[in-house]
Design an enzyme around this catalytic site. Structure first.
Site, mmCIF file in Angstrom:
data_model
loop_
_atom_site.group_PDB
_atom_site.id
_atom_site.type_symbol
_atom_site.label_atom_id
_atom_site.label_comp_id
_atom_site.label_asym_id
_atom_site.label_seq_id
_atom_site.Cartn_x
_atom_site.Cartn_y
_atom_site.Cartn_z
ATOM 1 N N HIS A 1 0.867 -1.171 0.000
ATOM 2 C CA HIS A 1 0.000 0.000 0.000
ATOM 3 C C HIS A 1 0.905 1.222 0.000
ATOM 4 C CE1 HIS A 1 -2.803 3.012 1.679
ATOM 5 N NE2 HIS A 1 -3.794 2.202 1.372
ATOM 6 N N ASP B 1 3.389 -4.228 7.972
ATOM 7 C CA ASP B 1 2.115 -3.528 7.810
ATOM 8 C C ASP B 1 1.010 -4.553 8.040
ATOM 9 O OD1 ASP B 1 -0.182 -2.239 7.048
ATOM 10 O OD2 ASP B 1 0.520 -1.668 5.058
ATOM 11 N N GLN C 1 -4.196 -5.073 6.938
ATOM 12 C CA GLN C 1 -5.145 -6.013 6.346
ATOM 13 C C GLN C 1 -5.095 -7.398 6.993
ATOM 14 O OE1 GLN C 1 -7.458 -5.207 4.167
ATOM 15 N NE2 GLN C 1 -6.740 -3.110 3.892
ATOM 16 N N LYS D 1 -10.363 -0.622 10.721
ATOM 17 C CA LYS D 1 -10.548 -1.807 9.884
ATOM 18 C C LYS D 1 -10.968 -3.023 10.706
ATOM 19 C CE LYS D 1 -7.128 -0.267 6.447
ATOM 20 N NZ LYS D 1 -8.034 0.144 5.366
ATOM 21 N N CYS E 1 -4.703 2.462 -3.748
ATOM 22 C CA CYS E 1 -3.476 2.973 -3.129
ATOM 23 C C CYS E 1 -2.338 1.961 -3.241
ATOM 24 C CB CYS E 1 -3.705 3.345 -1.663
ATOM 25 S SG CYS E 1 -4.890 4.686 -1.431
#
Length: 423
Positions: free
Chosen positions: A133, A210, A213, A236, A376
């Site tokens: 991302h 990261d 997700q 999220k 993104c």
């Protein structure tokens, strides 16, 4: 393909009633949870409860309201720490390893501009993946430009996998920082973080993950990941917008300078110098979103009470069904693995000859919400050879059900007929 028993498990959602927006709009099909999740009523109630019962600036007062607000945020830190396995040998959550930021993007910028600018020098390597991302790409571009370091990309094979061979080839003695997403927000594929982290540490590099997700959808344990730093967002995972998390090993966080300066992140100040407060306050300058942090704790309580392992299993079934149904449409190409079991939450796809923006707009007329664009992740979209630079993306959460996906498929059939008639 799912069997009858598996289909029965996702036929209807027992969770939609918990989410006011979904409960009040029963005709809404929300398939954009990779962008932001819906919030259950208990989270909305918690945010309001903070302002109604303990509204005071944390850390700044010795009176009851301020003490209660401080305790509420400390309790939220412990809940977050426990959720990601940041616990001591006795199993106690290490709340002091949890830094609250505005979002995962800020957490990753914090790492890039503190750790990166501290240790990088000309000729060093920062290694990321082509799947990143922009939030885990642009900060490293900027820091490499400022320090003279090289930005090196891990690339996928034809099976959308970053192989051990690729990792060994790209993470070498010059690597100082490796920063990789655990789950791609476009492809939905999960990267082998423990394998990548092992190579990074073998080469003497820091491992940054990261988790934007992954943490909402997978049982993440920072000890098993083997990373040094992990970033993710509350919004999220059913929490409020405006709250992010940076977890780090204590020795790593201690060595990093502050990102922002001002109130509450100092221990003492003179006219010419300052001494920083200990972690996590060192990274939390100014008044924080105390109500949001408190409500994030309520979101974690909700996920735990529903049984996170059961929620993860349900989402995997939904992702498999979504992938299979899309792949069965002759005018749709799934972008990413054909095996739905490899998709964590997200499935990107192309409707032949129809721009994703048109697809999303027509679906919206039938109250079906999907994402359309480059998500993104423009370098990844280019790597995939998507000529128009844009795809459709449907993403599921545990509150979705089979009917939501069936509505999407029916809507796509309508989209196709709008542009192609019955052909």
């Amino acid at each position: 393909m799912l069997n009858n028993e598996e289909l029965a498990e996702i036929e209807q959602s027992p969770y939609k009633a918990d989410f006011p927006l979904l409960a009040q709009n029963p005709d809404l099909v929300f398939l954009d949870s990779a962008a932001t999740a819906q919030r259950p009523g208990v989270v909305l109630d918690a945010q309001r409860r903070f302002y109604e019962t303990m509204n005071a600036n944390p850390l700044r007062g010795l009176y009851r309201l301020s003490v209660e607000a401080t305790a509420a945020i400390d309790d939220a830190r412990k809940k977050v720490a426990s959720f990601i396995g940041a616990v001591d040998e006795a199993g106690n959550p290490c709340g002091n390893q949890i830094v609250f930021t505005r979002n995962a993007s800020e957490s990753l910028n914090l790492v890039a501009w503190t750790l990166g600018r501290t240790i990088l020098k000309p000729g060093d390597d920062v290694v990321i993946s082509i799947m990143e991302h922009h939030s885990n790409l642009i900060p490293w571009q900027q820091v490499c430009r400022a320090t003279g370091a090289n930005l090196v990309y891990l690339r996928m094979n034809d099976d959308y996998t970053i192989t051990p061979e690729e990792v060994a080839a790209k993470i070498g003695p010059k690597a100082k920082i490796v920063s990789v997403t655990q789950v791609s927000n476009v492809l939905g594929v999960e990267n082998d973080i423990p394998m990548i982290a092992a190579r990074a540490h073998e080469m003497g590099a820091y491992m940054v993950v990261d988790g934007a997700q992954s943490v909402p959808h997978l049982r993440v344990d920072v000890r098993k990941l083997g990373c040094d730093l992990l970033a993710f967002s509350a919004h999220k995972m059913c929490g409020p917008m405006g709250i992010g998390v940076l977890w780090g090993k204590p020795e790593v966080l201690d060595a990093m300078p502050p990102f922002l300066t001002g109130g509450e992140m100092i221990d003492s100040v003179t006219e010419t110098d300052a001494v920083w407060a200990p972690v996590p306050q060192k990274f939390e300058a100014g008044t924080q979103d105390a109500a949001g942090s408190y409500a994030f704790g309520a979101a974690i309580d909700y996920l735990n009470e529903k049984g996170f392992d059961a929620l993860e299993k349900r989402e995997r079934l939904l992702a498999r069904y979504l992938t299979d149904q899309l792949a069965a449409l002759p005018y749709v190409t799934v972008i990413g693995p054909a095996d739905g079991a490899r998709h964590v939450g997200s499935v990107a796809f192309d409707v032949h000859g129809i721009h994703p923006h048109d697809v999303a707009s027509i679906l919206d007329m039938d109250n079906v919400c999907i994402r359309a664009g480059h998500h993104c992740a423009q370098p990844l979209i280019n790597e995939l050879g998507v000529e128009i630079g844009s795809t459709c993306r449907a993403s599921v959460a545990f509150y979705n059900d089979k009917q939501d996906i069936d509505r999407l498929v029916a809507g796509l059939d309508k989209v196709w007929k709008v542009f192609n008639g019955n052909n």
